[in-house]
Design a protein around this motif. Structure first.
Motif, PDB file in Angstrom:
ATOM      1  N   UNK A  38       0.814  -1.150   0.027  1.00 33.19           N
ATOM      2  CA  UNK A  38       0.123  -0.102   0.074  1.00 33.19           C
ATOM      3  C   UNK A  38       0.586   1.176  -0.160  1.00 33.19           C
ATOM      4  N   UNK A  39       1.918   1.293   0.716  1.00 30.12           N
ATOM      5  CA  UNK A  39       2.588   2.321   0.887  1.00 30.12           C
ATOM      6  C   UNK A  39       3.636   2.589  -0.220  1.00 30.12           C
ATOM      7  N   UNK A  40       3.877   1.569  -1.065  1.00 33.13           N
ATOM      8  CA  UNK A  40       4.680   1.527  -2.191  1.00 33.13           C
ATOM      9  C   UNK A  40       3.884   2.160  -3.378  1.00 33.13           C
ATOM     10  N   UNK A  41       2.419   1.820  -3.201  1.00 35.48           N
ATOM     11  CA  UNK A  41       1.451   2.212  -4.375  1.00 35.48           C
ATOM     12  C   UNK A  41       1.176   3.879  -4.206  1.00 35.48           C
ATOM     13  N   UNK A  67      16.094  12.168  -8.232  1.00 37.48           N
ATOM     14  CA  UNK A  67      17.108  12.140  -7.253  1.00 37.48           C
ATOM     15  C   UNK A  67      17.002  13.383  -6.187  1.00 37.48           C
ATOM     16  N   UNK A  68      16.740  14.345  -6.686  1.00 43.29           N
ATOM     17  CA  UNK A  68      16.800  15.398  -5.665  1.00 43.29           C
ATOM     18  C   UNK A  68      15.629  14.833  -4.627  1.00 43.29           C
ATOM     19  N   UNK A  69      14.577  14.568  -4.907  1.00 40.80           N
ATOM     20  CA  UNK A  69      13.622  14.296  -3.971  1.00 40.80           C
ATOM     21  C   UNK A  69      13.775  13.163  -3.109  1.00 40.80           C
ATOM     22  N   UNK A  98      10.789   3.877  -2.155  1.00 36.91           N
ATOM     23  CA  UNK A  98      11.663   4.926  -3.075  1.00 36.91           C
ATOM     24  C   UNK A  98      11.799   4.602  -4.498  1.00 36.91           C
ATOM     25  N   UNK A  99      11.916   3.393  -4.733  1.00 35.23           N
ATOM     26  CA  UNK A  99      12.175   2.828  -5.895  1.00 35.23           C
ATOM     27  C   UNK A  99      10.650   2.878  -6.925  1.00 35.23           C
ATOM     28  N   UNK A 100       9.719   2.513  -6.315  1.00 37.55           N
ATOM     29  CA  UNK A 100       8.404   2.789  -7.009  1.00 37.55           C
ATOM     30  C   UNK A 100       7.901   4.398  -7.004  1.00 37.55           C
ATOM     31  N   UNK A 101       8.575   5.100  -6.247  1.00 36.66           N
ATOM     32  CA  UNK A 101       8.346   6.399  -6.295  1.00 36.66           C
ATOM     33  C   UNK A 101       9.153   6.895  -7.570  1.00 36.66           C
ATOM     34  N   UNK A 102      10.296   6.683  -7.652  1.00 39.27           N
ATOM     35  CA  UNK A 102      11.149   7.010  -9.126  1.00 39.27           C
ATOM     36  C   UNK A 102      10.440   6.594 -10.427  1.00 39.27           C
ATOM     37  N   UNK A 106       9.064   8.929 -13.384  1.00 41.75           N
ATOM     38  CA  UNK A 106       9.072   8.563 -14.813  1.00 41.75           C
ATOM     39  C   UNK A 106       8.152   8.376 -15.644  1.00 41.75           C
ATOM     40  N   UNK A 107       6.982   7.640 -15.228  1.00 40.87           N
ATOM     41  CA  UNK A 107       5.842   7.715 -15.752  1.00 40.87           C
ATOM     42  C   UNK A 107       4.968   9.030 -15.990  1.00 40.87           C
ATOM     43  N   UNK A 108       5.101   9.804 -14.793  1.00 38.57           N
ATOM     44  CA  UNK A 108       4.722  11.130 -14.867  1.00 38.57           C
ATOM     45  C   UNK A 108       5.128  12.058 -15.813  1.00 38.57           C
ATOM     46  N   UNK A 109       6.471  11.896 -16.151  1.00 42.28           N
ATOM     47  CA  UNK A 109       7.280  12.637 -17.042  1.00 42.28           C
ATOM     48  C   UNK A 109       6.953  12.232 -18.609  1.00 42.28           C
ATOM     49  N   UNK A 110       6.594  10.957 -18.876  1.00 42.73           N
ATOM     50  CA  UNK A 110       6.310  10.608 -20.067  1.00 42.73           C
ATOM     51  C   UNK A 110       4.857  10.376 -20.563  1.00 42.73           C
ATOM     52  N   UNK A 111       3.892  10.738 -19.634  1.00 46.07           N
ATOM     53  CA  UNK A 111       2.373  10.561 -19.876  1.00 46.07           C
ATOM     54  C   UNK A 111       1.817  11.626 -20.709  1.00 46.07           C
TER      55      UNK A 111
END
Length: 123
Positions: A38-41, A67-69, A98-102, A106-111
């Motif tokens: 749940x936390x990762x999602x 990376x900064x975040x 943190x990995x799922x956050x990254x 990435x998905x937000x930047x290409x959507x």
């Protein structure tokens, strides 16, 4: 990259995640075996939304912001969260989050940026 946005939204990301995990624990989900899922999602959704809000236009820029975040999040986890959980930095679920956050960033930047407006059919 705007350093003001990078630092500001990095702080916001950490506050959102800290509040979300605290809320989940307060309502009794700390005993739930899959709390980390749940936390990762939530982390992925936060990453996606932050990338959309900051209007990240490329994967490279998204990775820079991510990376900064993440660095800001890890520093705050080391300073603040360790007070509540001394082993937090050794917990693999933190790093999965943190990995799922990254990935979310990435998905937000290409959507796609927006849906084209619909026009009524010609008569």
């Amino acid at each position: 990259m705007s350093w003001k946005k990078a630092i500001g939204y990095g702080l916001l990301m950490w506050v959102i995640m800290f509040a979300a995990v605290s809320l989940l624990m307060a309502i009794g989900l700390a005993e739930f075996a899959y709390l980390w899922i749940i936390t990762a999602l939530i982390a992925g959704a936060v990453g996606f939304l932050l990338a959309k809000y900051v209007k990240v236009k490329s994967i490279g820029l998204g990775l820079g912001y991510a990376a900064v975040w993440v660095i800001i999040g890890v520093i705050l986890d080391a300073v603040v969260t360790r007070y509540f959980n001394p082993n937090i930095l050794g917990d693999w679920t933190l790093w999965v989050g943190y990995g799922v956050f990254v990935v979310g960033v990435i998905l937000g930047s290409i959507a796609k940026k927006s849906v084209p407006p619909m026009t009524p059919p010609a008569m």
